[in-house]
Design a protein around this motif. Structure first.
Motif, mmCIF file in Angstrom:
data_model
loop_
_atom_site.group_PDB
_atom_site.id
_atom_site.type_symbol
_atom_site.label_atom_id
_atom_site.label_comp_id
_atom_site.label_asym_id
_atom_site.label_seq_id
_atom_site.Cartn_x
_atom_site.Cartn_y
_atom_site.Cartn_z
ATOM 1 N N HIS A 1 0.815 -1.211 0.000
ATOM 2 C CA HIS A 1 0.000 0.000 0.000
ATOM 3 C C HIS A 1 0.850 1.264 0.000
ATOM 4 O O HIS A 1 0.429 2.297 -0.540
ATOM 5 C CB HIS A 1 -0.960 -0.016 1.185
ATOM 6 N N LEU A 2 2.055 1.207 0.598
ATOM 7 C CA LEU A 2 2.972 2.348 0.482
ATOM 8 C C LEU A 2 3.347 2.583 -0.978
ATOM 9 O O LEU A 2 3.464 3.730 -1.427
ATOM 10 C CB LEU A 2 4.238 2.095 1.304
ATOM 11 N N GLN A 3 3.526 1.498 -1.726
ATOM 12 C CA GLN A 3 3.875 1.614 -3.140
ATOM 13 C C GLN A 3 2.766 2.273 -3.954
ATOM 14 O O GLN A 3 3.029 2.844 -5.019
ATOM 15 C CB GLN A 3 4.171 0.231 -3.732
ATOM 16 N N ARG A 4 1.546 2.203 -3.455
ATOM 17 C CA ARG A 4 0.394 2.728 -4.199
ATOM 18 C C ARG A 4 -0.171 4.003 -3.546
ATOM 19 O O ARG A 4 -1.238 4.458 -3.942
ATOM 20 C CB ARG A 4 -0.700 1.661 -4.277
ATOM 21 N N GLY A 5 0.545 4.533 -2.572
ATOM 22 C CA GLY A 5 0.023 5.656 -1.806
ATOM 23 C C GLY A 5 0.694 6.979 -2.094
ATOM 24 O O GLY A 5 1.210 7.230 -3.185
ATOM 25 N N ARG A 6 0.733 7.824 -1.070
ATOM 26 C CA ARG A 6 1.202 9.197 -1.228
ATOM 27 C C ARG A 6 2.677 9.315 -1.576
ATOM 28 O O ARG A 6 3.108 10.346 -2.074
ATOM 29 C CB ARG A 6 0.927 9.971 0.071
#
Length: 455
Positions: free
Chosen positions: A51-56
């Motif tokens: 989710h970090l890879q797809r987040g801000r």
């Protein structure tokens, strides 16, 4: 948020961070650390990483083809892998590993802009490290990105792909942006002239000559971390007539006094970071600074004076923005050579003390593997600093604080060119200051059964 109307042009503060880093060949890093006293859930951590890879944090900086153009946010073409250390280490080796992680090569332009890693301990626990370029986010913005990832939210903006603008279009758009910036550039030029007249000859405009041996030697400043029970911290602050933030400022002032980072009259010059982040804010660094001076002498017995000085500084910052920020429209026009001088202008002199308080951290930030870590801390570090840079800046003393999992954490970084300090000596200074405030703290990374230092 209407993404169709959202500009991907970098804010001037963000462009300044990027230009100064490139000019000085230094990488400013926000470092988050979690400590577990039990085995970590690797599958949960993998989801967090996903989710970090797809987040801000999912963005990069693309330079303008114009030498004086504004840079832009673009989507990354690749992502950093999750690093899982296979061989467990003793907790005594954790600090050395964290220093290695803090020096992970990060690049907000070419990538990777951040890196997540996990180290299992031989006693069954684990440590988790996340380093992120300050060009991508400040501490508050990083906390928002971590909270999103821990909750399973993919809150990224679909920035344009890198290189998606044909050169002719990029030149045309960036020229138009420069034309729109001209009024601000004119005002900044006038402000710069006033600033130089008032500060001509000061250390911040004319850095001290470099007379040190081994000027190009890389420096890793001593750092330390403390944890204090949040209720005890608040109780002590109120008993001294202050607030949680006032006690933090007082702690910084007394430590500055102890290490000799004071002005000629014995006062302490503080530079406090102020959060300006709003809902939907896409800036990497939604902050401003306020400078003020305090007397460290009464700090351990009465916080009223420091509380009043802090309050007045915050009020003044709203009415009179930091004069250095008025110079920002000039940043795209600054040459590489002058960019190095900006490092000195960006500080508040050779005795300034940096203080940043992120306040209460969202509880979900403490759950990178979907369960609560036993300890969490944030650190602000600089990789690539040389001895010459440290002498030019007059050294540094920087503190970052917040509260998580029922504790107040404070991380310290210190370096005095004229009086080198080891990590052990820094911890001794911190211990003495804690004793002055009658605070009980854990200094350093706790063992499975934390050993507190009772003052």
């Amino acid at each position: 948020m209407d993404l169709r109307k959202m500009s991907n042009v970098l804010d001037l503060v963000d462009q300044t961070f990027f230009r100064v880093e490139r000019a000085a060949a230094v990488t400013n890093v926000i470092h988050c650390v979690w400590v577990y006293n039990r085995p970590i859930d690797i599958d949960g951590l993998r989801q967090f990483h996903h989710h970090l890879q797809r987040g801000r944090l999912s963005r990069r900086i693309e330079r303008s083809p114009l030498p004086f153009g504004r840079h832009r946010w673009v989507s990354p073409s690749d992502q950093s892998d999750l690093e899982i250390v296979e061989t467990p280490c003793a907790r005594e080796e954790f600090d050395a590993w964290l220093n290695e992680q803090a020096n992970t090569p990060l690049d907000a332009e070419h990538g990777p802009g951040w890196h997540l890693a996990v180290l299992p301990f031989t006693d069954g626990g684990a440590g988790v490290s996340l380093v992120a370029s300050h060009c991508l986010t400040d501490a508050v913005g990083l906390c928002e990105a971590l909270a999103d990832a821990a909750c399973g939210c993919d809150n990224a903006i679909n920035w344009p792909a890198a290189g998606s603008r044909p050169r002719w279009r990029a030149l045309r758009e960036d020229t138009r942006q420069t034309v729109r910036d001209i009024p601000g550039i004119g005002r900044a030029a006038v402000a710069a002239a006033r600033f130089l007249r008032r500060n001509l000859g000061s250390a911040s405009v004319n850095p001290r000559p470099i007379l040190c041996a081994g000027a190009n030697e890389l420096v890793t400043p001593p750092s330390a971390t403390i944890f204090v029970d949040a209720d005890e911290w608040d109780t002590r602050a109120h008993s001294l007539g202050g607030t949680s933030n006032t006690l933090f400022v007082a702690l910084a002032a007394r430590l500055a006094q102890r290490v000799g980072r004071v002005t000629a009259d014995g006062s302490v010059s503080l530079t406090m970071a102020i959060n300006e982040r709003n809902a939907g804010d896409t800036r990497a660094n939604a902050i401003t600074n306020v400078d003020f001076t305090v007397d460290p002498a009464p700090a351990t017995t009465d916080l009223h004076e420091i509380r009043a000085a802090t309050k007045q500084a915050l009020i003044r910052s709203q009415a009179e923005p930091d004069e250095r920020w008025t110079l920002l429209p000039l940043v795209p026009l600054v040459s590489q050579r002058l960019g190095r001088r900006w490092v000195g202008v960006a500080t508040n002199g050779t005795t300034s003390v940096g203080s940043s308080n992120v306040g209460a951290v969202n509880p979900v930030v403490n759950r990178p593997d979907r369960t609560d870590a036993d300890h969490f801390v944030m650190r602000s570090l600089s990789a690539g600093m040389t001895k010459a840079m440290m002498h030019q800046l007059g050294g540094l003393l920087s503190l970052l604080s917040g509260r998580a999992h029922g504790r107040v954490f404070v991380s310290f970084v210190a370096y005095q060119p004229d009086r080198p300090t080891s990590t052990d000596e820094l911890q001794q200074h911190i211990s003495s200051v804690l004793s002055e405030f009658s605070l009980t703290a854990t200094i350093g990374w706790p063992c499975r059964e934390p050993v507190s230092v009772t003052q």
